[in-house]
Enzyme design. Structure first.
Site, PDB file in Angstrom:
ATOM      1  N   GLY A 210       2.886   4.558  12.930  1.00 39.99           N
ATOM      2  CA  GLY A 210       4.337   4.554  12.701  1.00 39.99           C
ATOM      3  C   GLY A 210       4.820   3.270  12.080  1.00 39.99           C
TER       4      GLY A 210
ATOM      5  N   GLY B 120       5.896   0.121  12.245  1.00 38.71           N
ATOM      6  CA  GLY B 120       5.920  -0.926  13.267  1.00 38.71           C
ATOM      7  C   GLY B 120       6.802  -2.088  12.866  1.00 38.71           C
TER       8      GLY B 120
ATOM      9  CE  LYS C 243       4.886  -4.416   4.928  1.00 37.21           C
ATOM     10  NZ  LYS C 243       3.888  -3.991   3.940  1.00 37.21           N
TER      11      LYS C 243
ATOM     12  CG  ASP D  98       5.781 -10.377  14.978  1.00 34.69           C
ATOM     13  OD1 ASP D  98       5.463  -9.487  14.156  1.00 34.69           O
ATOM     14  OD2 ASP D  98       5.637 -11.592  14.754  1.00 34.69           O
ATOM     15  N   GLY D  99       6.876  -6.956  14.641  1.00 33.40           N
ATOM     16  CA  GLY D  99       7.800  -6.318  13.706  1.00 33.40           C
ATOM     17  C   GLY D  99       8.262  -7.207  12.569  1.00 33.40           C
TER      18      GLY D  99
ATOM     19  NE  ARG E 137       7.864  -0.873   2.227  1.00 29.22           N
ATOM     20  CZ  ARG E 137       6.704  -0.616   2.796  1.00 29.22           C
ATOM     21  NH1 ARG E 137       5.585  -1.125   2.306  1.00 29.22           N
ATOM     22  NH2 ARG E 137       6.629   0.169   3.851  1.00 29.22           N
TER      23      ARG E 137
ATOM     24  NE  ARG F 291       4.399   4.964   5.513  1.00 30.69           N
ATOM     25  CZ  ARG F 291       4.097   3.715   5.240  1.00 30.69           C
ATOM     26  NH1 ARG F 291       2.848   3.332   5.287  1.00 30.69           N
ATOM     27  NH2 ARG F 291       5.034   2.852   4.950  1.00 30.69           N
TER      28      ARG F 291
ATOM     29  CG  ASP G   2      -2.011   3.863   8.088  1.00 30.11           C
ATOM     30  OD1 ASP G   2      -3.231   4.060   8.002  1.00 30.11           O
ATOM     31  OD2 ASP G   2      -1.524   2.725   8.236  1.00 30.11           O
TER      32      ASP G   2
HETATM   33  P1  AMP Z   1      -0.926  -1.928   7.715  1.00 26.65           P
HETATM   34  O1  AMP Z   1      -2.389  -2.146   7.887  1.00 26.65           O
HETATM   35  O2  AMP Z   1      -0.165  -3.156   7.284  1.00 26.65           O
HETATM   36  O3  AMP Z   1      -0.605  -0.764   6.848  1.00 26.65           O
HETATM   37  O4  AMP Z   1      -0.333  -1.623   9.159  1.00 26.65           O
HETATM   38  C1  AMP Z   1      -0.872  -0.651  10.017  1.00 26.65           C
HETATM   39  C2  AMP Z   1       0.076  -0.391  11.145  1.00 26.65           C
HETATM   40  O5  AMP Z   1       0.355  -1.578  11.871  1.00 26.65           O
HETATM   41  C3  AMP Z   1       1.423   0.173  10.732  1.00 26.65           C
HETATM   42  O6  AMP Z   1       1.822   1.088  11.718  1.00 26.65           O
HETATM   43  C4  AMP Z   1       2.303  -1.050  10.744  1.00 26.65           C
HETATM   44  O7  AMP Z   1       3.664  -0.730  10.926  1.00 26.65           O
HETATM   45  C5  AMP Z   1       1.748  -1.824  11.917  1.00 26.65           C
HETATM   46  N1  AMP Z   1       2.018  -3.258  11.796  1.00 26.65           N
HETATM   47  C6  AMP Z   1       1.433  -4.144  10.950  1.00 26.65           C
HETATM   48  N2  AMP Z   1       1.933  -5.371  11.129  1.00 26.65           N
HETATM   49  C7  AMP Z   1       2.878  -5.287  12.095  1.00 26.65           C
HETATM   50  C8  AMP Z   1       3.765  -6.212  12.725  1.00 26.65           C
HETATM   51  N3  AMP Z   1       3.799  -7.512  12.411  1.00 26.65           N
HETATM   52  N4  AMP Z   1       4.601  -5.730  13.679  1.00 26.65           N
HETATM   53  C9  AMP Z   1       4.578  -4.434  14.039  1.00 26.65           C
HETATM   54  N5  AMP Z   1       3.778  -3.531  13.493  1.00 26.65           N
HETATM   55  C10 AMP Z   1       2.933  -3.931  12.530  1.00 26.65           C
HETATM   56 MG    MG Z   2       0.760   0.333   6.307  1.00 17.63          MG
END
Ligand code: AMP
Ligand code: MG
Length: 531
Positions: A108, A110, A131, A143-144, A201, A208, A278
């Site tokens: 999801g 995040g 983002k 931490d989002g 973005r 996805r 994803d």
């Molecule tokens: P990514 O590999 O960047 O596509 O991220 C994979 C998953 O991890 C997705 O669900 C992102 O939303 C989550 N995610 C990556 N970095 C963070 C973050 N700093 N805080 C919260 N969720 C994250």
């Molecule tokens: Mg991603």
């Protein structure tokens, strides 16, 4: 086409077809959790201390009908998640995904939060998503937030890819938050505070493959069906969502678009680095710029992502195959609603044939030929890639040189095209020199036999072989300066990358090989996922 005067972001009336069409999570508390049966959860961005605009895409803003905001103020507050524009009902999407080949369950948004959709100048509907705007129920342990270095890289590459002619999501703005974000960049137990930033973005949708996978994996077939119908209705109007045959035809179209997108990645030497399902757009757009990289020395095994260094699943040469693998996962997720399994297989077959024909067409253009056909042409292409792989040879420089120096004889081509592309320690032995000469002679004969005028050949080559790509070390230089408060290197780099097929005088260094100091510096070649 509707024409209207550009407006300030805070004056735009936002809508959301996703919110209208798909089931929301009935719970709204913002704590990490599993969310059943819903496509998204309403969540408000978490405000930041002192938002300031660092970069803006005039080109995209013009399409959206937006005026450029000043560096602080009402519009920037929206782009930082501090306030909302009229009609915005922000949410985080629920999706799952296959990461590095394994089903990872619920992931999801995040750290991404969709603000809403606006109607652009051309009448199209465009989603704006932040983002790094704070935690959501999908943040799991994180931490989002996002750091400046990764946000700047996402902004920069979104712009570069668009101007290179590669299907991509776009970025409207890069905003500094004025708040630190703690990251362990090298995963070595030394977390450090870094400046935080938020990218806005833009794409018709950020849905996805993983959005479909999560409903399928959770046996939520009714929601899955609604999601398919929504995507067809909103984004694939060429199909009639009420027609039972529509989903299979739609799947084939996703296969086609994904094939075209990946062929363009291969053309420009882009390596995504995290092709998890994803991160695969349902529209066939390049999505989620993380530890991506650009092929400099030609090496099909090269991956920019340090997390991928041992398996090399997402290396340059594997990308076409991984695209197919990911589409097969999407096909699997659609099984509950597409009964015609043969049609799904045909979609995957279409991917293979479209990838092949698109790539052959792009290669022909890159070499200034009419087409690539038959054993001799295939050998000509294979031999070129073998020569580039024999010693470390920069792919963008080599290809661009072919068009720029088409008039040179064989020795001239070696001096003007091959030598400038060779990295330190790449020795042009007598044998290799002879092989290059022989290759150039074959290429010349084949070019003459193509029936294309010289000017036309050159035009095709130079429209497909960029002078400028966002080499990682160039991005890192812009990041280092921006971190110190100097935005000039970023602005100049953006100017260069917004016109990538034309030689720009005084900007020769941007088209040159990566300097040796950058070979092993963090961020300049390989990257970690930490962002
Ligand atoms: P990514 O590999 O960047 O596509 O991220 C994979 C998953 O991890 C997705 O669900 C992102 O939303 C989550 N995610 C990556 N970095 C963070 C973050 N700093 N805080 C919260 N969720 C994250
Ligand atoms: Mg991603």
């Amino acid at each position: 086409m509707k024409t209207f005067a550009p407006r300030a972001l805070q004056e735009v009336r936002f809508e959301s077809t996703v919110v209208e069409a798909l089931p929301a999570d009935p719970r709204t508390e913002n704590v990490p959790r599993q969310v059943p049966e819903a496509a998204y959860t309403f969540v408000t961005p978490t405000p930041v201390a002192t938002p300031r605009l660092l970069a803006w895409s005039d080109d995209l803003a013009e399409r959206l009908g937006l005026v450029r905001p000043s560096s602080v103020g009402a519009a920037v507050d929206i782009l930082a998640g501090n306030t909302l524009a009229p009609g915005m009902r922000p949410y985080a999407a629920r999706y799952g995904g296959h990461q590095f080949g394994n089903w990872a369950g619920q992931l999801g948004d995040g750290r991404a939060i969709t603000l809403g959709e606006l109607i652009a100048v051309d009448g199209s509907r465009q989603e704006l998503q932040l983002k790094g705007a704070g935690p959501t129920p999908y943040s799991r342990f994180a931490d989002g937030r996002a750091v400046l270095r990764s946000s700047l890289r996402e902004f920069l590459c979104s712009e570069a890819m668009h101007h290179l002619g590669v299907p991509t999501t776009r970025a409207l703005s890069l905003v500094a938050t004025g708040e630190p974000v703690v990251r362990d960049m090298f995963y070595d137990g030394h977390p450090q505070p870094e400046p935080g930033a938020i990218v806005c973005r833009v794409a018709p949708t950020f849905i996805r493959f993983g959005n479909f996978e999560i409903h399928s994996a959770a046996d939520e077939h009714a929601v899955l069906r609604r999601l398919v119908e929504h995507v067809i209705r909103a984004h694939y109007p060429q199909f009639d969502a009420a027609d039972p045959a529509a989903p299979a035809a739609w799947f084939a179209e996703i296969c086609r678009r994904t094939a075209v997108m990946i062929a363009h990645w291969m053309r420009v030497g882009f390596v995504h680095g995290v092709m998890n399902t994803d991160n695969m757009s349902i529209l066939g757009l390049t999505l989620d710029y993380g530890p991506y990289g650009w092929l400099e020395g030609y090496d099909p095994q090269w991956t920019p992502n340090t997390t991928d260094a041992s398996g090399r699943r997402y290396c340059y040469g594997n990308q076409p195959q991984i695209g197919l693998w990911n589409l097969a996962r999407l096909a699997g997720a659609l099984l509950p609603i597409i009964e015609d399994h043969d049609a799904l297989h045909q979609g995957l077959e279409l991917y293979r044939s479209v990838y092949h024909s698109t790539w052959q067409g792009l290669l022909a253009a890159k070499l200034g030929l009419d087409r690539i056909e038959g054993e001799d042409d295939t050998a000509l292409v294979d031999d070129l890639f073998s020569l580039m792989a024999a010693v470390e040879t920069d792919m963008p420089i080599l290809f661009r040189g072919l068009g720029d120096d088409l008039d040179e004889d064989e020795s001239g081509l070696i001096e003007r095209v091959v030598r400038p592309a060779l990295y330190e320690g790449a020795d042009l032995s007598q044998d290799l020199m002879a092989r290059w000469q022989a290759w150039f002679a074959r290429w010349r004969r084949r070019g003459e036999a193509s029936g294309l005028a010289k000017g036309e050949r050159q035009r095709r080559m130079n429209a497909n072989n960029p002078c400028y790509v966002p080499r990682n070390y160039l991005a890192q230089r812009a990041i280092d300066a921006a971190t110190e408060g100097n935005l000039e290197p970023l602005e100049e780099l953006l100017t260069v990358l917004r016109n990538p097929y034309e030689r720009q005088s005084g900007r020769e260094s941007y088209a040159a090989r990566r300097p040796e100091w950058a070979r092993h510096r963090a961020g300049c070649s390989a990257l970690s996922c930490s962002s």
